[in-house]
Enzyme design. Structure first.
Site, short mmCIF file in Angstrom:
data_model
loop_
_atom_site.label_atom_id
_atom_site.label_comp_id
_atom_site.label_asym_id
_atom_site.label_seq_id
_atom_site.Cartn_x
_atom_site.Cartn_y
_atom_site.Cartn_z
N HIS A 80 21.50 -28.06 -9.67
CA HIS A 80 22.70 -27.33 -10.12
C HIS A 80 23.20 -26.39 -9.02
CE1 HIS A 80 22.84 -28.63 -14.35
NE2 HIS A 80 21.50 -28.63 -14.30
N ASP A 133 16.07 -26.49 -14.28
CA ASP A 133 16.30 -27.65 -15.14
C ASP A 133 17.05 -28.75 -14.39
OD1 ASP A 133 18.58 -25.94 -15.05
OD2 ASP A 133 19.46 -27.06 -16.70
N GLU A 134 16.91 -29.96 -14.89
CA GLU A 134 17.70 -31.11 -14.44
C GLU A 134 17.74 -31.25 -12.91
OE1 GLU A 134 20.76 -31.63 -18.17
OE2 GLU A 134 21.28 -30.14 -16.66
N ALA A 135 16.60 -31.01 -12.27
CA ALA A 135 16.51 -31.16 -10.81
C ALA A 135 16.16 -32.60 -10.48
CB ALA A 135 15.48 -30.19 -10.25
#
Length: 581
Positions: A327, A390-392
């Site tokens: 992100h 998150d969401e790496a």
């Protein structure tokens, strides 16, 4: 002596039905005489003992702060600021001697001569649930809460001491014909008691123009303290930017329901929203756009400190988030050297996730992390700093573990406690770290194991607590990847039993995130937050024994006139028996 003629004239004006500003009072509304039952408050109080005659706030009332207490006086000025516009009353904040008709704010430890404990007051009541005023399950009535419910003995009898076990956020509210008294051990407890008093007064008290009243508060005692220490809401200002005033408005709405933490999501692929002196292009370039290609924006350090100040005045702590290592497109676009290939990507205005990553092997990455954390920690007085995680999806797992280990050490270096999304549990959570759970099942082994090992958990299950989820397929705003989340779905779960095999003692609290891919205005924020945000606030505050859907939906419906008075837009869920407009 020069004040006497002015005071005399003011009293004549009040007697004639004219406010101190010269405006005539509106005619009385016969329907306004109804008194809100003590157990109609949201979040549900821990203990309610109704009884005795109601208190009526009258033109000559004062807000009395016994002794010299700057914190209590500040709470009194806040309360006066809430009540003056609609009542038209002067409501001076004073330390003068007691008399009937006043509102008393009392911090623990003040002497009996300053409005101390009433004879016979005891400890805090047990938490539990019995029949409420409308016959449904609700906050405990007739429990062992300290003190008498009716307080027939005048203003001093209403000024019972705060029970010893209220903690840092609890309060006791006593109401009788003679006075309303709020007692607490801390200014935070007084502030929470004031929010309860607001809800016990007619909803018209929230309006900014003079209203007819009467201003009655039901008789009895509320003894109240929170179930969980952390009760928050997150506002995503990265996908779409929101101004300082918009954030402050949301803070005020959070405070009404005794939330104590504002999590600000300050960076993402679409925008970097906080000025960092050592990396100025993060804000000036990385913050220059948003989802859909709008102009974006960012907070100067002065702006950020104003948000922190306003939150502190409402007894909320700000937890800033810089999402890493994924992100991060806004940062990567701002500085080519942060990219592994040395080439800056273009700014991003879409809504996909998982495509960006800081370059874990590069030394400059950790110079960047150190500078950002150092500057953000210096302007954040709170205890926590959120590093995302998150969401790496574009970061190899070994790199992710290595990066999160170094980032956590950097947070500790600058005196903060690390918070991360629950993917942090797939690395090595630092001692004392907080993991924020946003899954939908409560069964993830890494999360459960970390909780059992001592990592504190903030629960934000996306199919319960994410305020950006659509209510139904017809909701014009929001997303639906976690399903449709109607009011009952959002409220009807128990944080203490949510993570399978994890004791309630491992749960630090709850948070309601609001992601802003589809939101651009305060009306959008409010429509998605209300009526679900007060429900998450109740899960964080109220005893599990008060959890009853039929009682809750009625208490929630009773909030609608207050939201109307405050100008809050909200979703008229068919699950709730809203009053006729």
């Amino acid at each position: 002596m020069r004040r006497l003629p002015t005071l005399f004239c003011s009293l004549l004006l009040v007697a004639a039905g004219v406010s101190a500003t010269g405006a005539a009072a509106p005619p009385p509304d016969p329907a306004a005489g109804a008194v809100t039952p003590l157990d109609r408050v949201l979040p549900a109080p821990a203990s309610v003992r109704p009884g005795g005659a109601p208190f009526t706030l009258r033109p000559g009332a004062r807000i009395r702060v016994p002794g010299y207490s700057p914190a209590a006086r500040k709470a009194g000025e806040y309360l006066a600021g809430v009540l003056r516009p609609a009542t038209g009353y002067a409501l001076p904040v004073t330390s003068a001697g007691e008399r009937d008709g006043d509102i008393l704010l009392r911090l623990g430890g003040e002497s009996r001569g300053s409005g101390g404990p009433a004879p016979g007051s005891g400890g805090a009541g047990a938490v539990g649930s019995t029949a409420g005023a409308d016959g449904t399950a609700g906050p405990r009535s007739g429990s062992s809460a300290s003190g008498s419910a009716s307080h027939p003995g005048g203003a001093s009898a209403a000024a019972a001491a705060a029970p010893a076990d209220l903690g840092d956020e609890g309060y006791r509210l006593d109401s009788s014909r003679a006075a309303v008294a709020i007692s607490a051990h801390t200014a935070t407890g007084l502030f929470h008691g004031i929010q309860t008093l607001r809800q016990l007064l007619p909803a018209a008290v929230e309006r900014q123009a003079r209203q007819p009243g009467p201003w009655k508060v039901a008789g009895g005692t509320i003894t109240d303290a929170p179930r969980f220490a952390y009760r928050g809401a997150m506002l995503d200002v990265s996908r779409h930017f929101f101004t300082v005033e918009q954030v402050k408005r949301y803070i005020d709405q959070m405070a009404l329901y005794k939330l104590n933490t504002l999590h600000l999501h300050l960076s993402d692929d679409q925008g970097w929203r906080i000025a960092i002196d050592s990396w100025p292009r993060l804000a000036t370039y990385g913050g220059s756009t948003q989802v859909g290609g709008g102009r974006g924006g960012h907070y100067s350090k002065r702006d950020y400190r104003e948000i922190v100040r306003h939150a502190a005045d409402r007894h909320l702590e700000v937890v800033p988030e810089i999402d890493m290592p994924g992100h991060t497109n806004a940062a990567l676009a701002s500085y080519a050297r942060l990219n592994c290939d040395g080439v800056a990507p273009p700014l991003y205005t879409g809504t996909e996730v998982g495509f960006s990553s800081l370059c874990v092997p590069k030394a400059v990455t950790y110079d960047f992390v150190d500078d950002v954390v150092r500057e953000l920690a210096a302007m954040t007085p709170g205890r926590y700093l959120h590093i995302g995680g998150d969401e790496a999806h574009s970061t190899p797992h070994e790199d992710y573990v290595a990066f999160m280990d170094r980032a956590q050490r950097t947070v500790a270096k600058y005196g903060k406690t690390v918070v991360g999304w629950h993917q942090l549990t797939g690395a090595k959570p630092a001692d004392g770290a907080v993991a924020q759970y946003w899954g939908t099942t409560g069964t993830e082994k890494e999360v459960v194991d970390a909780a059992k090992a001592g990592t504190r958990m903030v629960l934000s299950p996306a199919n319960r607590a994410y305020l950006d989820m659509k209510y139904t397929k017809d909701t014009p705003l929001g997303l639906s990847w976690a399903g449709y989340v109607e009011v009952r779905q959002s409220w009807d779960w128990d944080p203490g039993r949510y993570l399978q095999g994890v004791p309630e003692s491992a749960v630090f609290g709850v948070e309601a995130p609001l992601w802003s891919e589809t939101l651009t205005t305060s009306d959008h924020i409010e429509f998605m937050a209300f009526p679900r945000l007060p429900g998450i606030a109740e899960l964080g505050w109220s005893p599990a024994a008060t959890h009853d859907w039929e009682a809750y939906r009625k208490r929630l419906a009773a909030q609608a006139p207050r939201w109307a008075a405050l100008g809050i837009d909200y979703y008229r869920s068919p699950q709730v028996p809203w009053p006729a407009e």
